[in-house]
Design a protein around this motif. Structure first.
Motif, PDB file in Angstrom:
ATOM      1  N   ALA A 178       0.821  -1.215   0.000  1.00 14.46           N
ATOM      2  CA  ALA A 178       0.000   0.000   0.000  1.00 14.46           C
ATOM      3  C   ALA A 178       0.853   1.262   0.000  1.00 14.46           C
ATOM      4  O   ALA A 178       0.305   2.369   0.079  1.00 14.46           O
ATOM      5  N   ALA A 179       2.166   1.099  -0.080  1.00 14.99           N
ATOM      6  CA  ALA A 179       3.105   2.238  -0.070  1.00 14.99           C
ATOM      7  C   ALA A 179       2.914   3.120   1.160  1.00 14.99           C
ATOM      8  O   ALA A 179       2.838   4.341   1.065  1.00 14.99           O
ATOM      9  N   LEU A 180       2.829   2.457   2.317  1.00  6.95           N
ATOM     10  CA  LEU A 180       2.588   3.204   3.566  1.00  6.95           C
ATOM     11  C   LEU A 180       3.753   3.087   4.556  1.00  6.95           C
ATOM     12  O   LEU A 180       3.653   3.594   5.678  1.00  6.95           O
ATOM     13  N   THR A 181       4.832   2.418   4.147  1.00  3.69           N
ATOM     14  CA  THR A 181       5.900   2.130   5.123  1.00  3.69           C
ATOM     15  C   THR A 181       6.580   3.400   5.644  1.00  3.69           C
ATOM     16  O   THR A 181       7.159   3.378   6.725  1.00  3.69           O
ATOM     17  N   ASP A 182       6.472   4.487   4.899  1.00  3.98           N
ATOM     18  CA  ASP A 182       7.104   5.734   5.371  1.00  3.98           C
ATOM     19  C   ASP A 182       6.343   6.361   6.527  1.00  3.98           C
ATOM     20  O   ASP A 182       6.854   7.238   7.203  1.00  3.98           O
ATOM     21  N   ARG A 183       5.119   5.918   6.764  1.00  5.79           N
ATOM     22  CA  ARG A 183       4.321   6.584   7.796  1.00  5.79           C
ATOM     23  C   ARG A 183       3.818   5.653   8.901  1.00  5.79           C
ATOM     24  O   ARG A 183       3.139   6.089   9.823  1.00  5.79           O
ATOM     25  N   VAL A 184       4.124   4.344   8.783  1.00  5.60           N
ATOM     26  CA  VAL A 184       3.638   3.395   9.787  1.00  5.60           C
ATOM     27  C   VAL A 184       4.810   2.738  10.506  1.00  5.60           C
ATOM     28  O   VAL A 184       5.779   2.318   9.874  1.00  5.60           O
ATOM     29  N   GLU A 185       4.698   2.630  11.810  1.00  5.07           N
ATOM     30  CA  GLU A 185       5.740   1.991  12.623  1.00  5.07           C
ATOM     31  C   GLU A 185       5.049   0.966  13.519  1.00  5.07           C
ATOM     32  O   GLU A 185       3.945   1.221  14.005  1.00  5.07           O
ATOM     33  N   LEU A 186       5.709  -0.173  13.705  1.00  3.34           N
ATOM     34  CA  LEU A 186       5.124  -1.225  14.549  1.00  3.34           C
ATOM     35  C   LEU A 186       5.994  -1.456  15.771  1.00  3.34           C
ATOM     36  O   LEU A 186       7.214  -1.596  15.647  1.00  3.34           O
ATOM     37  N   ARG A 187       5.377  -1.506  16.937  1.00  7.23           N
ATOM     38  CA  ARG A 187       6.115  -1.817  18.168  1.00  7.23           C
ATOM     39  C   ARG A 187       5.509  -3.079  18.780  1.00  7.23           C
ATOM     40  O   ARG A 187       4.331  -3.097  19.137  1.00  7.23           O
TER      41      ARG A 187
END
Ligand SMILES: C[S@@+](CC[C@H](N)C(=O)[O-])C[C@H]1O[C@@H](n2cnc3c(N)ncnc32)[C@H](O)[C@@H]1O
Length: 217
Positions: free
Chosen positions: A108-117
């Motif tokens: 979805a080309a969202l990796t620049d704005r999503v972070e997972l903890r």
């Protein structure tokens, strides 16, 4: 999860009159069903997904937090509502399901704005910086943890910020006096806690399994 208390014909009508999910979300739903079986029911419903994107856009949220990511449906809907520079921080305990979420964030080309903890949210939420206020938070994890997540998020929430808590109608069980299991009790206690909190204004929306929208004054 869909609204189980709605007449099925009314539910179908509702879906037919809500902008449908795109191919990517449909593929995620399909894959989640294949790999997670019955647990796929944990995923939010398409109408709720549309609502999450819209509410993120409407409140121009820049810093969004999600507690309970699973295979990523709700996180994609939240992230798609972010403006330029916006950020979504996701919390979950499970590597297995969130590996699927990561893959779909890529697609979805969202990796620049999503972070997972990864880790218990009660611990990991406390690591969020106090000097970066949260504009919007979505709680959709273990029901026994809602009250703790709520208190931590309230301390991080900007004035006017929103918390959305999922499953607050719990298929209607919260209103059924004959039901007394742990999950139902936890949600009743959470719903009462919100009602008694004079720091907030809240509205319980009958979307999907019940979604409480809580605005900090
Ligand atoms: C209902 S599912 C979330 C569904 C997701 N919002 C979606 O749209 O697909 C609940 C998630 O909460 C996670 N969870 C359970 N206990 C948790 C905890 N203590 N801390 C963080 N996440 C937890 C589970 O691993 C699961 O992925």
């Amino acid at each position: 999860m869909k609204a189980t208390y709605l007449d099925p014909a009314v539910g179908q009508y509702l879906f037919a009159h809500t902008t449908p999910p795109d191919d990517l979300l449909d593929a995620l739903t399909l894959e989640t069903r294949e790999v997670a079986g019955d647990r796929a029911g944990m995923q939010i419903s398409p109408d709720q997904g549309r609502f999450l994107t819209m509410i993120t856009q409407l409140c121009r949220a820049e810093h969004v937090v999600e507690v309970g990511t699973f295979t990523g449906y709700s996180s994609i809907c939240l992230a798609r509502g972010l403006g330029p520079g916006g950020r979504l921080v996701c919390f979950d305990v499970q590597e297995k399901w969130t590996a699927i979420a990561r893959r779909y964030w890529e697609k979805a080309a969202l990796t620049d704005r999503v972070e997972l903890r990864i880790g218990p949210a009660a611990d990991r939420l406390r690591e969020l910086p106090a000097d970066r206020p949260v504009d919007l938070a979505f709680i959709d994890a273990d029901k026994g943890g809602y009250a703790v997540y709520y208190e931590i998020l309230m301390s991080l929430l900007a004035p006017g910020g929103l918390i959305l808590a999922d499953n607050t109608l719990w298929s209607g069980r919260v209103a059924d006096p004959t039901v007394d299991d742990a999950g139902t009790r936890a949600l009743r206690e959470f719903n009462d806690l919100v009602m008694a909190d004079d720091r907030v204004t809240s509205v319980m929306l009958p979307i999907a399994d019940g979604l409480t929208m809580i605005r900090k004054h």
